[in-house]
Design a protein around this motif. Structure first.
Motif, PDB file in Angstrom:
ATOM      1  N   SER A 108       0.823  -1.207   0.000  1.00 14.23           N
ATOM      2  CA  SER A 108       0.000   0.000   0.000  1.00 14.23           C
ATOM      3  C   SER A 108       0.855   1.254   0.000  1.00 14.23           C
ATOM      4  O   SER A 108       0.577   2.223  -0.722  1.00 14.23           O
ATOM      5  CB  SER A 108      -0.932   0.006   1.223  1.00 14.23           C
ATOM      6  N   SER A 145      -6.010   2.568   0.647  1.00 12.79           N
ATOM      7  CA  SER A 145      -5.410   1.275   0.322  1.00 12.79           C
ATOM      8  C   SER A 145      -5.105   0.477   1.588  1.00 12.79           C
ATOM      9  O   SER A 145      -5.248  -0.749   1.615  1.00 12.79           O
ATOM     10  CB  SER A 145      -4.128   1.488  -0.479  1.00 12.79           C
ATOM     11  N   LEU A 168      -8.268  -1.244   2.827  1.00  9.28           N
ATOM     12  CA  LEU A 168      -8.548  -2.443   2.044  1.00  9.28           C
ATOM     13  C   LEU A 168      -7.583  -3.574   2.413  1.00  9.28           C
ATOM     14  O   LEU A 168      -7.978  -4.746   2.435  1.00  9.28           O
ATOM     15  CB  LEU A 168      -8.451  -2.132   0.554  1.00  9.28           C
ATOM     16  N   THR A 192      -8.737  -5.009   5.596  1.00  6.06           N
ATOM     17  CA  THR A 192      -9.946  -5.789   5.337  1.00  6.06           C
ATOM     18  C   THR A 192      -9.586  -7.178   4.831  1.00  6.06           C
ATOM     19  O   THR A 192     -10.134  -8.188   5.296  1.00  6.06           O
ATOM     20  CB  THR A 192     -10.826  -5.069   4.295  1.00  6.06           C
ATOM     21  N   THR A 193      -8.664  -7.231   3.887  1.00  4.92           N
ATOM     22  CA  THR A 193      -8.202  -8.516   3.364  1.00  4.92           C
ATOM     23  C   THR A 193      -7.567  -9.359   4.461  1.00  4.92           C
ATOM     24  O   THR A 193      -7.810 -10.574   4.554  1.00  4.92           O
ATOM     25  CB  THR A 193      -7.188  -8.294   2.227  1.00  4.92           C
ATOM     26  N   GLN A 238     -16.130  -7.217   4.400  1.00  9.03           N
ATOM     27  CA  GLN A 238     -15.761  -6.675   3.096  1.00  9.03           C
ATOM     28  C   GLN A 238     -16.571  -5.422   2.765  1.00  9.03           C
ATOM     29  O   GLN A 238     -16.033  -4.439   2.244  1.00  9.03           O
ATOM     30  CB  GLN A 238     -15.974  -7.739   2.015  1.00  9.03           C
ATOM     31  N   GLY A 242     -15.255  -2.523   4.962  1.00  6.84           N
ATOM     32  CA  GLY A 242     -13.928  -2.090   4.529  1.00  6.84           C
ATOM     33  C   GLY A 242     -13.962  -1.354   3.210  1.00  6.84           C
ATOM     34  O   GLY A 242     -13.285  -0.335   3.034  1.00  6.84           O
ATOM     35  N   THR A 243     -14.758  -1.845   2.269  1.00  7.73           N
ATOM     36  CA  THR A 243     -14.849  -1.202   0.954  1.00  7.73           C
ATOM     37  C   THR A 243     -15.449   0.192   1.060  1.00  7.73           C
ATOM     38  O   THR A 243     -14.959   1.146   0.448  1.00  7.73           O
ATOM     39  CB  THR A 243     -15.694  -2.061  -0.001  1.00  7.73           C
ATOM     40  N   ALA A 264     -12.966   2.604   2.803  1.00  2.94           N
ATOM     41  CA  ALA A 264     -11.859   2.955   1.902  1.00  2.94           C
ATOM     42  C   ALA A 264     -12.320   3.948   0.844  1.00  2.94           C
ATOM     43  O   ALA A 264     -11.601   4.888   0.497  1.00  2.94           O
ATOM     44  CB  ALA A 264     -11.317   1.693   1.231  1.00  2.94           C
ATOM     45  N   ARG A 265     -13.539   3.768   0.341  1.00  8.35           N
ATOM     46  CA  ARG A 265     -14.064   4.681  -0.670  1.00  8.35           C
ATOM     47  C   ARG A 265     -14.235   6.095  -0.087  1.00  8.35           C
ATOM     48  O   ARG A 265     -13.911   7.092  -0.751  1.00  8.35           O
ATOM     49  CB  ARG A 265     -15.410   4.159  -1.181  1.00  8.35           C
TER      50      ARG A 265
END
Length: 219
Positions: A113, A147, A150, A153-154, A206, A209-210, A213-214
């Motif tokens: 990242s 980033s 994300l 999150t992963t 997910q 987190g998405t 991040a957005r």
């Protein structure tokens, strides 16, 4: 009438154990992983404070731990886990291997990242006389925060998978419920519930987190 050994109390206890393992291991692992990831970026060739020896050692550690399947890592460090936690079984016995597993994983994600940030930003920071600490706190981290979210999150989803795997050796949680009741006692309903629960948890992680991040990337 559904023929099952699963009770609401049993399910809630397993869910609580999974969330406990996930929360504690993620908290400690995130701190260690973020620090380790930052250190890798700092000392790499072309970094803020390049150091070939330290860079080699850090990368070697990350690669070695990440190359081990979690179930092997869990068994391999049983004496260390017993030394730290006083036990190598149950929920608390799983915390040490879970933390050791997720820390290098997060470190590599954090490294990726941070390296995605355009080099021009770092050069601009250096030209303004920013110190290494200021470069990270005021330039790199703000630019990479979307980033990084994300990446975490992963890592969280990967850690959830590991908690389920830890259940195969009696660590408790949803994984242990699936093995002890769903598989060993041929309880199809329990297996279905555990699968649906894990899928829902992953989807929620997910989704959160998405969206976060957005929002960070829009600022």
């Amino acid at each position: 009438m559904i023929d099952t050994l699963l009770t609401p109390e049993l399910f809630l206890e397993a869910l609580g154990e999974t969330l406990y393992m996930l929360g504690i291991a993620l908290f400690i692992g995130s701190i260690l992983g973020i620090l380790l990831g930052i250190a890798v970026v700092v000392v790499r060739q072309g970094g803020v404070l390049p150091n070939r020896v330290v860079s080699f050692l850090l990368n070697a550690f990350i690669n070695v731990v990440r190359s081990l399947p979690f179930i092997i890592l869990l068994v391999a460090i049983l004496p260390f886990t017993r030394l730290v936690m006083g036990t190598s079984i149950g929920v608390n016995g799983a915390l040490v291997p879970l933390t050791i597993m997720v820390s290098p994983y997060i470190a590599r994600l954090v490294e990726n990242s941070l390296l995605e940030v355009p080099e021009g930003i770092v050069e601009a920071a250096k030209s303004m006389g920013a110190t290494p600490v200021q470069i990270f706190t005021r330039f790199l981290l703000p630019e990479a925060r979307g980033s990084l979210v994300l990446a975490l999150t992963t890592a969280t989803i990967g850690l959830l998978d590991a908690t389920a795997m830890a259940g195969t050796v009696g660590a408790g949680g949803i994984g242990d419920l699936a093995i002890s009741y769903g598989y060993q006692r041929f309880d199809a309903f329990t297996m279905l519930i555990t699968v649906v629960t894990l899928v829902l948890i992953v989807q929620l992680i997910q989704l959160f987190g998405t969206r976060l991040a957005r929002k960070l990337r829009r600022r």
